[in-house]
Scaffold this active site. Structure first.
Site, PDB file in Angstrom:
ATOM      1  N   TYR A 116       4.793  -7.818  15.988  1.00 31.80           N
ATOM      2  CA  TYR A 116       4.903  -6.585  15.188  1.00 31.80           C
ATOM      3  C   TYR A 116       5.541  -5.474  16.029  1.00 31.80           C
ATOM      4  O   TYR A 116       6.548  -4.878  15.631  1.00 31.80           O
ATOM      5  CB  TYR A 116       3.511  -6.191  14.722  1.00 31.80           C
ATOM      6  CG  TYR A 116       3.466  -4.981  13.811  1.00 31.80           C
ATOM      7  CD1 TYR A 116       3.932  -5.047  12.502  1.00 31.80           C
ATOM      8  CD2 TYR A 116       2.914  -3.772  14.256  1.00 31.80           C
ATOM      9  CE1 TYR A 116       3.866  -3.936  11.656  1.00 31.80           C
ATOM     10  CE2 TYR A 116       2.842  -2.669  13.412  1.00 31.80           C
ATOM     11  CZ  TYR A 116       3.316  -2.755  12.120  1.00 31.80           C
ATOM     12  OH  TYR A 116       3.239  -1.658  11.288  1.00 31.80           O
ATOM     13  N   ILE A 176      20.815  -8.930   0.437  1.00 33.76           N
ATOM     14  CA  ILE A 176      20.780  -8.583  -0.986  1.00 33.76           C
ATOM     15  C   ILE A 176      21.894  -7.563  -1.252  1.00 33.76           C
ATOM     16  O   ILE A 176      22.215  -6.747  -0.387  1.00 33.76           O
ATOM     17  CB  ILE A 176      19.401  -8.039  -1.419  1.00 33.76           C
ATOM     18  CG1 ILE A 176      19.367  -7.856  -2.938  1.00 33.76           C
ATOM     19  CG2 ILE A 176      19.012  -6.766  -0.694  1.00 33.76           C
ATOM     20  CD1 ILE A 176      17.993  -7.933  -3.554  1.00 33.76           C
ATOM     21  N   GLY A 206      23.045  -3.424   6.736  1.00 29.22           N
ATOM     22  CA  GLY A 206      24.320  -3.951   6.221  1.00 29.22           C
ATOM     23  C   GLY A 206      24.583  -3.432   4.817  1.00 29.22           C
ATOM     24  O   GLY A 206      25.706  -3.018   4.487  1.00 29.22           O
ATOM     25  N   PHE A 262       0.836  -1.213   0.000  1.00 28.19           N
ATOM     26  CA  PHE A 262       0.000   0.000   0.000  1.00 28.19           C
ATOM     27  C   PHE A 262       0.870   1.262   0.000  1.00 28.19           C
ATOM     28  O   PHE A 262       0.898   2.020  -0.987  1.00 28.19           O
ATOM     29  CB  PHE A 262      -0.946  -0.082   1.209  1.00 28.19           C
ATOM     30  CG  PHE A 262      -1.527   1.213   1.658  1.00 28.19           C
ATOM     31  CD1 PHE A 262      -2.140   2.080   0.751  1.00 28.19           C
ATOM     32  CD2 PHE A 262      -1.478   1.587   3.005  1.00 28.19           C
ATOM     33  CE1 PHE A 262      -2.674   3.293   1.172  1.00 28.19           C
ATOM     34  CE2 PHE A 262      -2.016   2.782   3.434  1.00 28.19           C
ATOM     35  CZ  PHE A 262      -2.609   3.645   2.520  1.00 28.19           C
ATOM     36  N   ASP A 310      12.921 -11.810  -0.758  1.00 32.93           N
ATOM     37  CA  ASP A 310      12.484 -11.781   0.635  1.00 32.93           C
ATOM     38  C   ASP A 310      13.574 -11.102   1.456  1.00 32.93           C
ATOM     39  O   ASP A 310      14.722 -11.567   1.467  1.00 32.93           O
ATOM     40  CB  ASP A 310      12.240 -13.220   1.119  1.00 32.93           C
ATOM     41  CG  ASP A 310      11.491 -13.230   2.430  1.00 32.93           C
ATOM     42  OD1 ASP A 310      11.874 -12.455   3.338  1.00 32.93           O
ATOM     43  OD2 ASP A 310      10.527 -14.008   2.555  1.00 32.93           O
ATOM     44  N   THR A 350       1.900  -9.431   1.066  1.00 34.60           N
ATOM     45  CA  THR A 350       0.659  -8.631   1.086  1.00 34.60           C
ATOM     46  C   THR A 350       0.606  -7.626  -0.064  1.00 34.60           C
ATOM     47  O   THR A 350      -0.410  -6.954  -0.239  1.00 34.60           O
ATOM     48  CB  THR A 350       0.508  -7.868   2.423  1.00 34.60           C
ATOM     49  OG1 THR A 350       1.714  -7.127   2.657  1.00 34.60           O
ATOM     50  CG2 THR A 350       0.268  -8.800   3.578  1.00 34.60           C
ATOM     51  N   LYS A 393      25.463   0.235   4.964  1.00 31.48           N
ATOM     52  CA  LYS A 393      26.834   0.408   5.469  1.00 31.48           C
ATOM     53  C   LYS A 393      27.835   0.178   4.344  1.00 31.48           C
ATOM     54  O   LYS A 393      28.779   0.947   4.159  1.00 31.48           O
ATOM     55  CB  LYS A 393      27.050  -0.587   6.612  1.00 31.48           C
ATOM     56  CG  LYS A 393      28.424  -0.547   7.234  1.00 31.48           C
ATOM     57  CD  LYS A 393      28.540  -1.609   8.310  1.00 31.48           C
ATOM     58  CE  LYS A 393      29.990  -2.000   8.513  1.00 31.48           C
ATOM     59  NZ  LYS A 393      30.113  -3.208   9.327  1.00 31.48           N
TER      60      LYS A 393
HETATM   61  P1  NAD Z   1       1.474  -3.539   3.227  1.00 30.19           P
HETATM   62  O1  NAD Z   1       1.226  -4.856   3.862  1.00 30.19           O
HETATM   63  O2  NAD Z   1       0.504  -3.065   2.200  1.00 30.19           O
HETATM   64  O3  NAD Z   1       2.918  -3.479   2.580  1.00 30.19           O
HETATM   65  C1  NAD Z   1       4.014  -4.226   3.049  1.00 30.19           C
HETATM   66  C2  NAD Z   1       4.775  -4.733   1.829  1.00 30.19           C
HETATM   67  O4  NAD Z   1       5.928  -5.461   2.287  1.00 30.19           O
HETATM   68  C3  NAD Z   1       3.959  -5.705   0.967  1.00 30.19           C
HETATM   69  O5  NAD Z   1       4.109  -5.383  -0.379  1.00 30.19           O
HETATM   70  C4  NAD Z   1       4.560  -7.072   1.287  1.00 30.19           C
HETATM   71  O6  NAD Z   1       4.410  -7.997   0.250  1.00 30.19           O
HETATM   72  C5  NAD Z   1       5.996  -6.683   1.566  1.00 30.19           C
HETATM   73  N1  NAD Z   1       6.692  -7.661   2.425  1.00 30.19           N
HETATM   74  C6  NAD Z   1       6.250  -8.212   3.576  1.00 30.19           C
HETATM   75  N2  NAD Z   1       7.169  -9.055   4.072  1.00 30.19           N
HETATM   76  C7  NAD Z   1       8.235  -9.009   3.209  1.00 30.19           C
HETATM   77  C8  NAD Z   1       9.485  -9.662   3.172  1.00 30.19           C
HETATM   78  N3  NAD Z   1       9.852 -10.553   4.117  1.00 30.19           N
HETATM   79  N4  NAD Z   1      10.333  -9.399   2.135  1.00 30.19           N
HETATM   80  C9  NAD Z   1       9.967  -8.537   1.149  1.00 30.19           C
HETATM   81  N5  NAD Z   1       8.778  -7.886   1.139  1.00 30.19           N
HETATM   82  C10 NAD Z   1       7.921  -8.122   2.168  1.00 30.19           C
HETATM   83  O7  NAD Z   1       1.582  -2.474   4.426  1.00 30.19           O
HETATM   84  P2  NAD Z   1       1.720  -0.892   4.364  1.00 30.19           P
HETATM   85  O8  NAD Z   1       0.552  -0.340   5.068  1.00 30.19           O
HETATM   86  O9  NAD Z   1       2.057  -0.443   3.021  1.00 30.19           O
HETATM   87  O10 NAD Z   1       2.977  -0.692   5.328  1.00 30.19           O
HETATM   88  C11 NAD Z   1       4.273  -0.461   4.825  1.00 30.19           C
HETATM   89  C12 NAD Z   1       5.223  -0.231   5.989  1.00 30.19           C
HETATM   90  O11 NAD Z   1       4.801   0.896   6.749  1.00 30.19           O
HETATM   91  C13 NAD Z   1       5.304  -1.418   6.949  1.00 30.19           C
HETATM   92  O12 NAD Z   1       6.640  -1.587   7.360  1.00 30.19           O
HETATM   93  C14 NAD Z   1       4.446  -0.978   8.107  1.00 30.19           C
HETATM   94  O13 NAD Z   1       4.871  -1.553   9.314  1.00 30.19           O
HETATM   95  C15 NAD Z   1       4.647   0.526   8.102  1.00 30.19           C
HETATM   96  N6  NAD Z   1       3.498   1.208   8.713  1.00 30.19           N
HETATM   97  C16 NAD Z   1       2.318   1.329   8.034  1.00 30.19           C
HETATM   98  C17 NAD Z   1       1.236   1.951   8.652  1.00 30.19           C
HETATM   99  C18 NAD Z   1      -0.082   2.137   7.952  1.00 30.19           C
HETATM  100  O14 NAD Z   1      -1.031   2.667   8.562  1.00 30.19           O
HETATM  101  N7  NAD Z   1      -0.243   1.790   6.708  1.00 30.19           N
HETATM  102  C19 NAD Z   1       1.352   2.443   9.964  1.00 30.19           C
HETATM  103  C20 NAD Z   1       2.567   2.258  10.604  1.00 30.19           C
HETATM  104  C21 NAD Z   1       3.643   1.672   9.987  1.00 30.19           C
END
Ligand code: NAD
Ligand code: UDP
Length: 332
Positions: free
Chosen positions: A160, A78, A117, A28, A73, A52, A120
């Site tokens: 989380y 990477i 990493g 998102f 992942d 997701t 860095k």
């Molecule tokens: P989302 O679930 O839509 O996006 C997360 C993305 O990360 C997805 O595309 C998913 O496929 C990818 N992903 C998950 N695990 C992965 C992995 N191991 N390797 C590679 N890709 C991986 O969520 P979002 O709302 O877009 O959130 C994005 C970031 O912002 C997250 O880190 C979340 O914790 C943080 N965040 C979001 C909100 C919010 O309200 N949307 C609030 C606080 C923090």
């Protein structure tokens, strides 16, 4: 291609084009961030494992010459040459991060180690998408960055919350120990187009339920509060933080301080969709925070940033997105 050229900047003249890695770029927030960085003339490497995220979120960028998609992942290292890294990879909705809690912690902690990493090695600047969840069920209101939080370390949200807290620790230790240039954003509830239909967050749930005239699932008495930020405001804040002087590391709260109850949110969505859905009361999930509102004075002072999109305007955009998406999914 021609389509992209016609959408092309509006170059923000003072920003040097950079090679930028966005982990979680098909999610998102990540998809909006990738689109804005491309619009500003940068080269974007979008990394995602599609847990997701969806290709449909970035389909318009796939043929853009400055956009590259990497299926990877982030729990695995990477090696890339980049100038900046936005680390967004992590499921963000309670349903998704509780689906495989061990994997959620690995994504936060090993993901942070891997991007740090990389930063860095190639001397990249790296921004962590942290969260208001580091404050847990807060006993200080509104939440300032100096508050250390009230987090259950062994509950169902802990994978989380504690994963994100550990990631923040890693960011500051790499900064102190290895001089990595870091930025930590504590993001509060953000909503908008490209939210996943199934991610169970309150804004998307209520809109989808209202559009289908199904009952609105209000958890608990609905008097718990959140403060909702529209995605374009959040993306502006993330980029402002990344572009800020090196000494500004954060953590900085990014969110919209307009606090409302879940009941009030339900009413607004019913009005905006002209729906007549009844309410379907559900139990309040364990450790669900009762109150949440960001104090964003630090972001205002350091970045001259504040959100601009009013809740009703953002909700209208989000409703329009889900109307189209649900229509398309019904046809498919
Ligand atoms: P989302 O679930 O839509 O996006 C997360 C993305 O990360 C997805 O595309 C998913 O496929 C990818 N992903 C998950 N695990 C992965 C992995 N191991 N390797 C590679 N890709 C991986 O969520 P979002 O709302 O877009 O959130 C994005 C970031 O912002 C997250 O880190 C979340 O914790 C943080 N965040 C979001 C909100 C919010 O309200 N949307 C609030 C606080 C923090
Ligand atoms: N919520 C609700 N109905 C839903 C989904 C969520 O009442 O269908 C409530 C939830 O209990 C919480 C608030 O809405 O109090 C925000 O939930 P969300 O999952 O969107 O975000 P978070 O709890 O992570 O802030």
């Amino acid at each position: 291609m021609a389509e992209h050229q016609s959408e092309q900047p509006d170059h923000v003249g003072f920003v040097e084009p950079q090679r930028i890695l966005v982990t979680g770029g098909a999610g998102f927030l990540g998809s909006h961030l990738c689109r804005e960085l491309i619009r500003q003339g940068h080269e974007v490497l979008c990394l995602d494992n599609f847990f997701t995220g969806h290709k449909r979120n970035i389909v318009d960028l796939m043929t853009h010459p400055k956009f590259e998609l990497i299926r990877h992942d982030i729990v695995n290292p990477i090696f890339l040459e980049v100038d900046q890294i936005y680390n967004l990879a992590c499921p963000a909705s309670p349903i998704h991060y509780q689906y495989n809690p061990v994997k959620t912690i690995k994504t936060s902690v090993l993901g942070a180690i891997n991007v740090l990493g990389l930063a860095k090695r190639v001397r990249a600047r790296v921004l962590q998408a942290s969260t208001s969840e580091v404050y847990g069920d807060p006993q200080v209101h509104p939440q300032t960055e100096s508050y250390w939080g009230h987090v259950n370390p062994v509950g169902i949200r802990s994978c989380y919350d504690e994963g994100k807290r550990c990631a923040e620790t890693l960011f500051f230790d790499y900064h102190r120990q290895n001089k990595v240039e870091i930025k930590v954003a504590r993001i509060f509830n953000t909503y908008g187009p490209n939210m996943d239909v199934n991610d169970g967050r309150v804004v998307s749930n209520f809109i989808i339920q209202a559009l289908q005239n199904k009952p609105l699932t209000i958890f608990g008495d609905g008097n718990q509060t959140r403060s909702f930020c529209y995605v374009s405001d959040l993306v502006t804040g993330l980029i402002a933080l990344m572009e800020s002087p090196a000494e500004i590391t954060g953590p900085l709260n990014l969110g919209n301080p307009m606090e409302i109850t879940v009941n009030e949110l339900a009413k607004r969505i019913l009005t905006l969709t002209s729906a007549s859905s009844p309410i379907d009361p559900q139990p309040l999930p364990v450790d669900d925070p009762i109150q949440r509102q960001p104090d964003i004075s630090k972001a205002g002072e350091k970045l001259s940033w504040r959100p601009e999109v009013p809740l009703d305007e953002g909700l209208k955009q989000t409703i329009a997105y889900f109307e189209t998406l649900l229509g398309n999914l019904a046809i498919a």
